[in-house]
Design an enzyme around this catalytic site. Sequence first.
Site, short mmCIF file in Angstrom:
data_model
loop_
_atom_site.label_atom_id
_atom_site.label_comp_id
_atom_site.label_asym_id
_atom_site.label_seq_id
_atom_site.Cartn_x
_atom_site.Cartn_y
_atom_site.Cartn_z
N ASN A 127 42.40 13.97 8.66
CA ASN A 127 42.71 13.50 7.18
C ASN A 127 41.40 13.06 6.42
OD1 ASN A 127 44.64 13.30 4.92
ND2 ASN A 127 44.35 11.26 5.28
N HIS A 129 40.25 10.83 3.47
CA HIS A 129 41.43 9.87 2.91
C HIS A 129 39.76 8.51 1.96
CE1 HIS A 129 43.17 6.65 1.82
NE2 HIS A 129 42.44 5.64 2.08
#
Length: 218
Positions: A127, A129
């Site tokens: 992910n 971020h």
Amino acid sequence: MKQPTIVVFISGSGSNLQSLIDASSTSFPNAKLALVVSNKKSAFGLQRAEKANIPAMVFPLKPYRDSGRSRVEYDIDLAKSVAKTLADLSDTNSEYIFPDIVVLAGWMHILSAEFLNVFPSSTNFINLHPALPGAFDGAHAIERAFDAFKQGLIKNTGVMVHKVIPEVDRGEVVIKEEVPIFETDTVEILEERIHALEHVLIVKATKLLVDAKLRESS
């Protein structure tokens, strides 16, 4: 040598998806961008996928909410639908095919343990971020970092790509880089600087995982 398969999850414009598409032939030419998944049919990233001839699927949460079904049901069905779609796109008779790498590139849902547990341990989830590890987990990270800077609490922020675990933005860091904040910045200028770095790091992180998969299979 097995060709690693990559699935990219998006919710919006897909600018990070575009970075992956643009870099795929040079940064990870031995991998395949096999599927793009969106939770919104209006996501512009779907048009990017279509232009690049990458199959795409839309799997919205709203029908589950409208019918009183749980978020866990959605997550499990989403995971199975991804694996079934990959199987349908393949030349095999398999019911499910699981990707080697899943990249969350602006995916705006938190994925549950139940979702992750549908996939084998060999599937790597990462992910993107817009903050450094342990700082500004969750939503509105850029705005919160800018506010903290204005209060004199921090001098910089950053971007990281991390492995996905049920705890939000707490997985093992794959790659990270600091982003300075200047007195002349507005939040919009800071966002531009962060997004530019995101486009670089998401490619670097994906390449790291692809290279690791290729070493495993060699």
